[in-house]
Design a protein around this motif. Structure first.
Motif, PDB file in Angstrom:
ATOM      1  N   ALA A  69      47.652  59.240  -1.814  1.00 17.19           N
ATOM      2  CA  ALA A  69      46.501  59.592  -0.986  1.00 17.19           C
ATOM      3  C   ALA A  69      46.917  60.576   0.105  1.00 17.19           C
ATOM      4  O   ALA A  69      46.193  61.535   0.402  1.00 17.19           O
ATOM      5  N   SER A  70      48.085  60.365   0.709  1.00 17.05           N
ATOM      6  CA  SER A  70      48.559  61.268   1.761  1.00 17.05           C
ATOM      7  C   SER A  70      48.798  62.664   1.202  1.00 17.05           C
ATOM      8  O   SER A  70      48.516  63.670   1.865  1.00 17.05           O
ATOM      9  N   LYS A  92      45.447  64.297   0.812  1.00 16.46           N
ATOM     10  CA  LYS A  92      44.762  64.569   2.080  1.00 16.46           C
ATOM     11  C   LYS A  92      45.380  65.731   2.849  1.00 16.46           C
ATOM     12  O   LYS A  92      44.759  66.267   3.757  1.00 16.46           O
ATOM     13  N   THR A  93      46.619  66.100   2.478  1.00 17.82           N
ATOM     14  CA  THR A  93      47.256  67.201   3.188  1.00 17.82           C
ATOM     15  C   THR A  93      46.512  68.493   2.864  1.00 17.82           C
ATOM     16  O   THR A  93      46.581  69.014   1.762  1.00 17.82           O
ATOM     17  N   ASP A 137      40.199  68.335   2.222  1.00 15.00           N
ATOM     18  CA  ASP A 137      39.016  67.561   2.625  1.00 15.00           C
ATOM     19  C   ASP A 137      38.117  67.319   1.416  1.00 15.00           C
ATOM     20  O   ASP A 137      37.363  66.352   1.384  1.00 15.00           O
ATOM     21  N   SER A 173      40.100  72.812   2.038  1.00 18.51           N
ATOM     22  CA  SER A 173      40.154  72.432   3.458  1.00 18.51           C
ATOM     23  C   SER A 173      38.996  73.096   4.192  1.00 18.51           C
ATOM     24  O   SER A 173      38.696  74.279   3.968  1.00 18.51           O
ATOM     25  N   SER A 180      34.414  64.480  -1.860  1.00 17.88           N
ATOM     26  CA  SER A 180      35.246  64.478  -0.660  1.00 17.88           C
ATOM     27  C   SER A 180      36.517  63.695  -1.019  1.00 17.88           C
ATOM     28  O   SER A 180      36.484  62.786  -1.860  1.00 17.88           O
ATOM     29  N   THR A 181      37.617  64.056  -0.394  1.00 26.26           N
ATOM     30  CA  THR A 181      38.882  63.402  -0.732  1.00 26.26           C
ATOM     31  C   THR A 181      38.816  61.902  -0.455  1.00 26.26           C
ATOM     32  O   THR A 181      39.361  61.099  -1.211  1.00 26.26           O
ATOM     33  N   ASN A 182      38.134  61.530   0.614  1.00 24.08           N
ATOM     34  CA  ASN A 182      38.022  60.096   0.933  1.00 24.08           C
ATOM     35  C   ASN A 182      37.250  59.349  -0.155  1.00 24.08           C
ATOM     36  O   ASN A 182      37.651  58.238  -0.553  1.00 24.08           O
ATOM     37  N   ILE A 217      39.533  58.986  -3.216  1.00 20.37           N
ATOM     38  CA  ILE A 217      40.579  57.966  -3.058  1.00 20.37           C
ATOM     39  C   ILE A 217      39.982  56.563  -3.190  1.00 20.37           C
ATOM     40  O   ILE A 217      40.561  55.676  -3.813  1.00 20.37           O
TER      41      ILE A 217
END
Length: 356
Positions: free
Chosen positions: A41-42, A45-46, A49, A185, A211-213, A216
C-alpha cells in the motif's frame, strides 16, 4: 491469593506457556500479514492518489495498461504527474526470486540513491538489501538478461529495498507489457478527485480507475491476506482457549478441598469465583507481556535475516495491541469461569464424606 501458583508450579507454567504461545502466534501472524499489506500500500501511495489498471483483472501483476495514456492524463486539470509502473518478480543472479520494478523516469526520485546514479537503458539500480546479499554487484542478470548496476538505493519499503528498479522500457521487454498500472498524483486532493477519475475513464474503455485508498480497501489480494491471517489467528486463539480450559480444570479440581474449606468458613461462591478470575487475569497479563516482548524480538530478527530480503516485516500497532489484550483476557477468563463456577459450587459435606 497467588499462593496456588506456587503450589501448582507445573500446571501454572503450562498455562503460562500455552497462553504465551497462543498470544505470540496471533501477534506474529497478524503483524506479518498487515506488514505485507502496508508495504504494498505504501508503494502505491507514493505519488499515487489515483490508480489506473486494466479492467477486469484481479491482480496488478496481471494487469496491462497502455502507458501512452500518461500524456492525455497529464493534461487533465488538477493532475500534477502521471507515472507508469511495471511490477514483476524473477531471479536476480543467485537470488531465486525478488521484486523487479520498471518505472517511468519521473518516478526515479522516489528511490533515494545511496550511491551511483539513476539507470539508463540496460542498467539497473538495486535495493540495499539485494546489494548486501549480492555483495555490491557491478552487473546483475534479471531473468537471464544482463544489466549494468548504475547505483544502489535505500527504501523504507521492504518490497522495494529487496528489489531492483529499471527503466520501464527495459521492464516491458522482460514482462511483455506496457505498464502494470499508472499512478496519478493530484495538485489538490480536495478539488474534484471524482471529476479527474471520470475524465480518465473516458480515455479508454478497457481501464479501471479508482482512488488509491479505494483500491487498497478493496484489493482482492489484501482481502485474501487479511482473511487467511484471521483464520490462522482464530485457530491459534481456539487452540489456546482449549489448552487453558483443560489446564485450568485440572488445577481447579486439585483445589476442590481448598474451596470446600472456604465454603465451610462461609465464603460465598461469588468471592471464590472472583478470586480465581483475578488469578487467571494476572496470569494472562504476564503471558501477554511475555508474548508481546517475544513478538517484538522475532519481528526485529526476521527483518534482518538477509535471505528474506526485508520482505518479512511487521509492526504491532496500538489497535492490534489493545484488541489482542482484550481478546486474551476474554479468552482466559472465559476458559477459567466454567471450571471456577463448578468448583465454587462444591458442597463441603460431600468432600468430607469422600475423605478429600
Amino acid at each position: 491469593m497467588f499462593k496456588s501458583f506456587f503450589r501448582h508450579k507445573t500446571k501454572t507454567l503450562l498455562i503460562l506457556l500455552s497462553a504465551t504461545s497462543a498470544i505470540a502466534s496471533i501477534f506474529m501472524i497478524t503483524a506479518l500479514g498487515n506488514g505485507i499489506i502496508e508495504m504494498y500500500a505504501s508503494m502505491l501511495k507514493t505519488d499515487g492518489d489515483i490508480i489506473v489498471m486494466q479492467k477486469g483483472v484481479a491482480d496488478t501483476f496481471f494487469s496491462d495498461v497502455n502507458r501512452s495514456l500518461i500524456g492525455p492524463i497529464s493534461k487533465i486539470d488538477n493532475v500534477r504527474s502521471a507515472q507508469g509502473v511495471i511490477v514483476g518478480a524473477g531471479a536476480i543472479d543467485s537470488v531465486p526470486i525478488a521484486g523487479i520494478y520498471g518505472v517511468t523516469r519521473n518516478r526515479f526520485q522516489n528511490y533515494a540513491l545511496r550511491s551511483g546514479r539513476y539507470p539508463k537503458e540496460n542498467e539497473a539500480i538495486v535495493g540495499e538489501s539485494i546489494a548486501n546479499l549480492l555483495e555490491d554487484p557491478r552487473e546483475i542478470h534479471l531473468m537471464g538478461k544482463p544489466f549494468r548496476v548504475s547505483g544502489i538505493y535505500k527504501s523504507d519499503i521492504g518490497f522495494e529495498n529487496g528489489g531492483v528498479v529499471v527503466n520501464i522500457a527495459d521492464a516491458e521487454k522482460l514482462f511483455n507489457k506496457s505498464a502494470s498500472f499508472l499512478l496519478v498524483s493530484l495538485e489538490d486532493l480536495g478539488k474534484g478527485v471524482d471529476d479527474v477519475i471520470a475524465k480518465i475513464r473516458k480515455l479508454d474503455d478497457d481501464i479501471e480507475v479508482k482512488s488509491t485508498n479505494d483500491f487498497i480497501d478493496n484489493y482482492n489480494q489484501f482481502k485474501i491476506i487479511r482473511i487467511s491471517s484471521g483464520v490462522i489467528a482464530s485457530i491459534s486463539f481456539f487452540m489456546g482457549f482449549l489448552a487453558i480450559v483443560s489446564l485450568m480444570s485440572m488445577m481447579i479440581n486439585d483445589r476442590r478441598y481448598e474451596f470446600g474449606i472456604k465454603r465451610a468458613m462461609g465464603i460465598s461462591q461469588a468471592r471464590i469465583v472472583g478470586e480465581i478470575v483475578v488469578e487467571v487475569a494476572a496470569l494472562t497479563l504476564v503471558a501477554f507481556a511475555m508474548a508481546y516482548g517475544i513478538s517484538l524480538l522475532l519481528l526485529e530478527w526476521l527483518q534482518h535475516i538477509p535471505k528474506f530480503q526485508g520482505y518479512l516485516s511487521g509492526e504491532i500497532d496500538l489497535r492490534l495491541f489493545l484488541e489482542l489484550l482484550a481478546g486474551s483476557l476474554a479468552m482466559a477468563l472465559t476458559g477459567a469461569l466454567i471450571p471456577a463456577f463448578l468448583a465454587a459450587r462444591v458442597d463441603p459435606i460431600i468432600l468430607i464424606n469422600r475423605g478429600q
